[in-house]
Design an enzyme around this catalytic site. Structure first.
Site, mmCIF file in Angstrom:
data_model
loop_
_atom_site.group_PDB
_atom_site.id
_atom_site.type_symbol
_atom_site.label_atom_id
_atom_site.label_comp_id
_atom_site.label_asym_id
_atom_site.label_seq_id
_atom_site.Cartn_x
_atom_site.Cartn_y
_atom_site.Cartn_z
ATOM 1 N NE ARG A 76 -13.571 -4.613 2.244
ATOM 2 C CZ ARG A 76 -14.494 -4.798 2.809
ATOM 3 N NH1 ARG A 76 -15.335 -3.387 2.307
ATOM 4 N NH2 ARG A 76 -15.400 -5.853 2.476
ATOM 5 C CD GLU A 114 -13.009 -1.476 5.724
ATOM 6 O OE1 GLU A 114 -13.666 -1.408 5.008
ATOM 7 O OE2 GLU A 114 -12.141 -0.526 6.720
ATOM 8 C CG HIS A 134 10.350 4.367 22.203
ATOM 9 N ND1 HIS A 134 12.007 3.778 22.405
ATOM 10 C CD2 HIS A 134 10.751 3.584 20.484
ATOM 11 C CE1 HIS A 134 13.250 3.509 21.931
ATOM 12 N NE2 HIS A 134 12.028 3.705 20.830
ATOM 13 C CE LYS A 171 -19.163 5.263 5.168
ATOM 14 N NZ LYS A 171 -18.428 5.216 3.722
HETATM 15 O O1 PA5 Z 1 -13.776 -0.285 3.565
HETATM 16 C C1 PA5 Z 1 -15.391 1.101 3.395
HETATM 17 O O2 PA5 Z 1 -15.305 0.736 3.121
HETATM 18 C C2 PA5 Z 1 -14.621 2.420 4.296
HETATM 19 O O3 PA5 Z 1 -13.642 2.577 4.608
HETATM 20 C C3 PA5 Z 1 -15.056 3.404 3.862
HETATM 21 O O4 PA5 Z 1 -14.141 3.587 2.371
HETATM 22 C C4 PA5 Z 1 -14.872 4.650 3.910
HETATM 23 O O5 PA5 Z 1 -16.383 4.748 5.242
HETATM 24 C C5 PA5 Z 1 -14.965 6.142 3.573
HETATM 25 O O6 PA5 Z 1 -16.454 6.031 2.192
HETATM 26 P P1 PA5 Z 1 -15.906 6.099 1.156
HETATM 27 O O7 PA5 Z 1 -14.562 5.280 0.385
HETATM 28 O O8 PA5 Z 1 -17.178 6.128 -0.098
HETATM 29 O O9 PA5 Z 1 -15.344 7.865 0.767
#
Ligand code: PA5
Length: 375
Positions: free
Chosen positions: A153, A238, A254, A348
């Protein structure tokens, strides 16, 4: 117990923000400029497709979402985002599929990638490494390699700007003059106004964090602030480790608005954040005002994030950046390190274990390579 005064004590705040998420956020405008630079050398292999699908999950899907919102009223072909294992039925050899995964290891994205190759779509991939990169290399697919070492992110600059540049180069959209430059300028301005050295009273992001502290923040967007509202909600999840929701006008008028008729002891735990824009259309302005009136006495707080800038991209990204800062300040105030995402990692790992992913993946990879060899 949340403690807003820590936000003006850099050493104490840094002890909470152990992996320095705040610094990454402050540097986002610089990363945007680097991301554009990095994209210059990449040769795009295909011509104008009939449609574009960005495939990705979580932090890696949001770049495509932002592009979708930004270009919605200008793109000459459909653009969509696929957050699934499988592609929509219409994806074929005239479709450009862009699988995006920061780690390059996300199983849903790898699955959509494999399907795109099987269906002979045009494919272009983006990751900081992982199997998405190695497989692309083996299959002769153009891959954009972005810097590693970020939480996905916090790599938003690298997950967004290459896609924006490609859309322009492919002819999907004609960039309005100076739009990207204005976005970078406005992002720098937001960083300057929101950074940790700006005191609480003068720092809208710190004040927003304090206002919503102790509540479940609900983010309300509209039109081109759909992806931005989702992004801010995800940043609260997050970074701040709190539940959060997002909804979008006019649709929320709505259905979602009815939720505010719930008993007060439940509603008192929520706050509402409206994304606002001086250029919002009159009907949206009235809807926001009415929704505010109806909810004001019911939620614990009603707050706003005001977008800055003239053109759409700058306005979208400025609102997002303020929300990003607020989510990190909310974490720090609550004594929570913004960076780790333990539940995501745990999930994961357990998915890998239970699905015996490695064996599965090897089988799929072999079959992909066989198919590729046959042409
Ligand atoms: O912010 C995060 O860590 C998650 O939302 C990941 O972006 C998501 O799990 C997907 O992983 P990646 O970005 O490595 O494809």
């Amino acid at each position: 117990m949340a403690n807003p005064s820590i936000l003006d004590q850099p050493d104490a705040a840094r002890k909470v923000d152990q992996h320095n998420m705040l610094e990454l956020c402050e540097k986002t405008p610089q990363f945007c400029a680097e991301a554009i630079e990095l994209t210059r050398e990449i040769d795009i292999p295909c011509e104008m497709p009939q449609n574009v699908i960005f495939a990705g999950m979580g932090g890696s899907a949001i770049g495509g979402e932002l592009i979708h919102d930004w270009l919605r009223d200008r793109a000459t072909i459909p653009i969509s985002v696929c957050r699934e294992y499988t592609l929509p039925a219409y994806a074929d050899e005239k479709t450009l599929v862009i699988p995006v995964s920061y780690s390059g290891e996300t199983e849903e994205t790898l699955s959509a990638f494999a399907e795109a190759v099987r269906r002979k779509c045009k494919v272009l991939t983006l990751s900081s490494g992982g199997r998405l990169q190695s497989l692309s290399k083996e299959l002769g697919i153009t891959h954009v390699c972005i810097p590693e070492g970020f939480p996905p992110r916090a790599a938003i600059a690298y997950l967004l700007f290459p896609l924006a540049v490609f859309m322009g180069r492919l002819g999907v959209v004609r960039e309005r003059s100076g739009e990207v430059e204005e976005a970078l300028r406005v992002l720098r301005q937001v960083s300057e106004e929101s950074k940790r050295s700006v005191n609480f009273e003068d720092n809208a992001a710190k004040r927003l964090a304090a206002e919503i502290s102790g509540t479940v923040p609900v983010v309300y967007g509209f039109l081109h602030y759909n992806a931005v509202a989702r992004r801010i909600k995800c940043q609260f999840n997050e970074n701040s480790k709190v539940p959060s929701r997002f909804e979008v006008l006019p649709e929320l008028n709505h259905n979602d608005i009815m939720g505010w008729e719930a008993p007060q002891d439940l509603l008192g735990n929520f706050s509402l954040i409206f994304i606002r824009d001086l250029l919002e259309p009159p009907e949206i302005k009235v809807r926001i005002e009415l929704t505010e009136e109806i909810t004001a006495t019911k939620t614990k707080r009603v707050c706003s994030i005001w977008a800055k800038g003239k053109q759409k991209l700058a306005r979208m990204l400025s609102a997002m950046h303020i929300g990003d800062f607020a989510s990190i300040y909310l974490a720090i105030m609550s004594g929570v390190d913004p960076t780790p995402t333990n539940s995501i990692t745990q999930l994961k790992q357990e998915m890998n274990r239970r699905l015996d992913k490695t064996r599965n993946h090897e089988r799929k990879t072999q079959s992909l390579k066989r198919q590729h060899a046959k042409g």
